[in-house]
Enzyme design. Structure first.
Site, mmCIF file in Angstrom:
data_model
loop_
_atom_site.group_PDB
_atom_site.id
_atom_site.type_symbol
_atom_site.label_atom_id
_atom_site.label_comp_id
_atom_site.label_asym_id
_atom_site.label_seq_id
_atom_site.Cartn_x
_atom_site.Cartn_y
_atom_site.Cartn_z
ATOM 1 N N LYS A 289 -71.693 -55.198 -60.057
ATOM 2 C CA LYS A 289 -72.002 -55.334 -61.477
ATOM 3 C C LYS A 289 -71.572 -54.035 -62.152
ATOM 4 O O LYS A 289 -72.001 -52.948 -61.750
ATOM 5 C CB LYS A 289 -73.505 -55.575 -61.663
ATOM 6 C CG LYS A 289 -73.920 -56.032 -63.055
ATOM 7 C CD LYS A 289 -73.529 -57.495 -63.308
ATOM 8 C CE LYS A 289 -74.174 -58.011 -64.602
ATOM 9 N NZ LYS A 289 -75.622 -58.220 -64.438
ATOM 10 N N HIS A 290 -70.723 -54.141 -63.160
ATOM 11 C CA HIS A 290 -70.224 -52.971 -63.886
ATOM 12 C C HIS A 290 -69.625 -51.933 -62.933
ATOM 13 O O HIS A 290 -69.902 -50.736 -63.034
ATOM 14 C CB HIS A 290 -71.320 -52.359 -64.748
ATOM 15 C CG HIS A 290 -71.872 -53.303 -65.774
ATOM 16 N ND1 HIS A 290 -71.063 -53.954 -66.676
ATOM 17 C CD2 HIS A 290 -73.137 -53.719 -66.029
ATOM 18 C CE1 HIS A 290 -71.812 -54.734 -67.443
ATOM 19 N NE2 HIS A 290 -73.070 -54.614 -67.070
ATOM 20 N N ASN A 432 -73.784 -39.633 -59.737
ATOM 21 C CA ASN A 432 -74.362 -39.301 -58.440
ATOM 22 C C ASN A 432 -74.855 -40.577 -57.752
ATOM 23 O O ASN A 432 -75.522 -41.403 -58.388
ATOM 24 C CB ASN A 432 -75.525 -38.329 -58.594
ATOM 25 C CG ASN A 432 -75.079 -36.924 -58.960
ATOM 26 O OD1 ASN A 432 -74.232 -36.354 -58.310
ATOM 27 N ND2 ASN A 432 -75.679 -36.366 -60.007
ATOM 28 N N HIS A 538 -65.918 -41.420 -60.409
ATOM 29 C CA HIS A 538 -66.226 -41.431 -61.838
ATOM 30 C C HIS A 538 -65.844 -42.765 -62.462
ATOM 31 O O HIS A 538 -65.052 -43.503 -61.905
ATOM 32 C CB HIS A 538 -65.492 -40.298 -62.552
ATOM 33 C CG HIS A 538 -65.981 -38.937 -62.131
ATOM 34 N ND1 HIS A 538 -65.364 -38.205 -61.151
ATOM 35 C CD2 HIS A 538 -67.059 -38.223 -62.551
ATOM 36 C CE1 HIS A 538 -66.020 -37.062 -60.988
ATOM 37 N NE2 HIS A 538 -67.047 -37.049 -61.809
#
Length: 538
Positions: A289-290, A432, A538
């Site tokens: 998800k995302h 993180n 990232h």
């Protein structure tokens, strides 16, 4: 009004009188030649294209008759001649150009139809170095660029899909083509040669072991224009590079709506993650998800792997992407369709499973035929303002690492297995990242937090929620292994994981305070290993 050099006005309408056709992909070329002949267009051609047009009974002139020079050097030299390029580049309304054309017997060429040697296909097929080099087109790009530069007078086509567009325009305007149309064709032509050269330059850099060439170009062909991008106010398109790595770009869409920008991004993340689990080692499922996993698991069967992945965070899995590392069977499909899912991607699917999924017509089902190789080299690129960040793909696998036990207690065999499992997933979670795992199943995932402590707490909270939903006496974080994709800068992140019930820790190490972190682990009888490799994402 647009002008050519020397302030000569650009004619809006140009009649096509002479066309040069020279193509590698002969799709539709005979039909195009027939239509042009019917419009009284003189046809010039080369090599195999000339043979195909002549075989259709059409009048066509070999370029060697125009140049007065035969094809030589196995066809390497045939169109690189002033009578070809002068015909493409001459400014028709410039007296000096016209005088040069008369003096040297150069005839103007109004239309060039060119496509290129199949370099991309040869490279994708794994051709050897000499074969691949031989399929670098020289004359084609030269003619395309000459035609595109002189689009004030010349129309250039590089794509068979544009043949019908050209003919519609010519039939609508008595054999004429507008300046606006010529501009669009020219823009596409320059993009085509740029993409072609980008693929060649990247292949050569790879073949020669050049990691960061002085010039970097990345090119692609538009696979589909999307309704919108990440958000409805953003435009978007999906470009494919020709890289045959199995995944969303090469997959077959068996059913469902067009994939959105976010679908493609998430599906890529899901399939790259599940590919870390080789099918010969057993079934695995990842739910994304995302672009972050909300559940990953292995299992004795594919349906069990799916159920175990879903158990980690069934709330977040709603509307997610499901990636499988093996053949999708009917039993697994029956379970998947119980929950709203955007996309399923798998190497293959049985007919029975496909029929079950067909009951959900909006559910996208993709098959790839294979899994990507997680150890394969490659590049990853990201745009920033005024630049392009390029790096090698993160192709380090935890199985290949020499894990260093740094605590007094060494991990048990079961803990070590869960450590490797968790660290494998941490590689695919936004930093993180903190992942709890137990018995080949994620117990909790904390993603994308600015504080590693917060990631540990969020993952533990999700595990508690999952335990309540499933009726467990305690969350799966109790007795789990925990992975951190980067080192613990302080002991607090480790202590948060220990508070959640973790008994074993895997992390890169390398902090100035490693000794402090190791001491905290020893104090709580927690086993910890260092990998020496981090996986920032990232």
């Amino acid at each position: 009004m647009a002008v050519v050099s020397k302030k000569i006005p650009v004619p809006d309408r140009i009649r096509i009188r002479t066309a040069l056709l020279s193509v590698s992909d002969k799709t539709g070329i005979v039909e195009l030649a027939q239509a042009l002949n019917a419009l009284s267009v003189k046809l010039l051609s080369t090599g195999g294209t000339h043979k195909a047009i002549a075989a259709a009974g059409l009048p066509v002139i070999d370029v060697s008759e125009v140049t007065g020079f035969p094809e030589i050097m196995d066809g390497r030299v045939k169109t690189l001649h002033p009578r070809v390029h002068g015909g493409l580049l001459s400014i028709r309304d410039d007296e000096e150009h016209q005088a040069a054309m008369r003096e040297h017997g150069i005839e103007g060429i109004d239309l060039s139809v060119i496509n290129l040697y199949p370099f991309e296909a040869v490279r994708a097929a794994g051709g050897d170095y000499p074969t691949t080099v031989e399929n670098i087109d020289i004359g084609g790009p030269a003619m395309i660029r000459a035609s595109a530069k002189n689009h004030a007078y010349v129309t250039v086509l590089t794509d068979p899909s544009d043949y019908a567009v050209l003919l519609d325009a010519l039939h609508a305007d008595d054999g004429h083509i507008s300046y606006a149309a010529r501009q669009k064709f020219a823009a596409k032509a320059f993009a085509r040669t740029a993409a072609y050269d980008a693929i060649i330059s990247n292949w050569m850099a790879e073949a020669l072991g050049i990691d960061m060439p002085d010039y970097r170009a990345i090119g692609g062909v538009l696979k589909e224009k999307m309704r919108y991008g990440e958000n409805p106010h953003q435009s978007a398109g999906f470009y494919v590079t020709g890289d045959q790595r199995p995944g969303v770009a090469t997959a077959t869409l068996l059913q469902g709506k067009q994939l959105s920008y976010n679908n493609i991004n998430d599906t890529d993340a899901a399939f790259e993650l599940v590919a870390e689990f080789r099918p010969e080692n057993g079934p695995a499922c990842a739910i994304i998800k995302h672009a972050n996993p909300c559940g990953v698991a292995t299992g004795p069967s594919l349906v069990e792997a799916y159920k175990r992945a879903l158990a980690c965070d069934s709330v977040s899995a709603f509307g997610g992407i499901i990636a499988l590392n093996q053949l999708l069977d009917a039993e697994t499909a029956t379970e998947i369709v119980k929950l709203f899912t955007e996309v399923i991607i798998a190497p293959e699917v049985t007919d029975e499973a496909r029929a079950i999924i067909a009951a959900k017509p909006n559910l996208r089902l993709l098959t790839t035929g294979a899994l990507p190789d997680p150890r394969a080299a490659g590049i990853v690129a990201k745009t920033v303002s005024g630049g392009l960040l390029v790096q090698s793909r993160d192709n380090v696998l935890v199985e290949d690492l020499d894990l260093k036990v740094v605590t007094k207690r060494a991990p048990t065999a079961t803990e070590l297995e869960d450590m490797r499992f968790a660290f494998k997933i941490a590689k695919h979670v936004k930093s993180n990242a903190v992942i709890y795992a137990k018995n080949g199943q994620t117990a909790g995932i904390g993603a994308g937090q600015m504080s590693r402590v917060d990631s540990a707490r969020i993952a533990a909270l999700k595990a508690e929620d999952a335990a309540k939903a499933l009726g467990f006496a305690e969350p799966l974080t109790k007795g789990s292994a925990v992975a951190s994709e980067a080192f613990y800068p302080f002991a607090d992140g480790l202590l948060a994981a220990i508070a959640a019930g973790a008994t074993a820790v895997i992390q890169p190490g390398g902090s100035m305070r490693d000794a402090e972190v190791i001491a905290a682990a020893d104090e709580h009888n927690v086993a910890m290993v260092f990998t020496g490799i981090r996986h920032f994402r990232h």
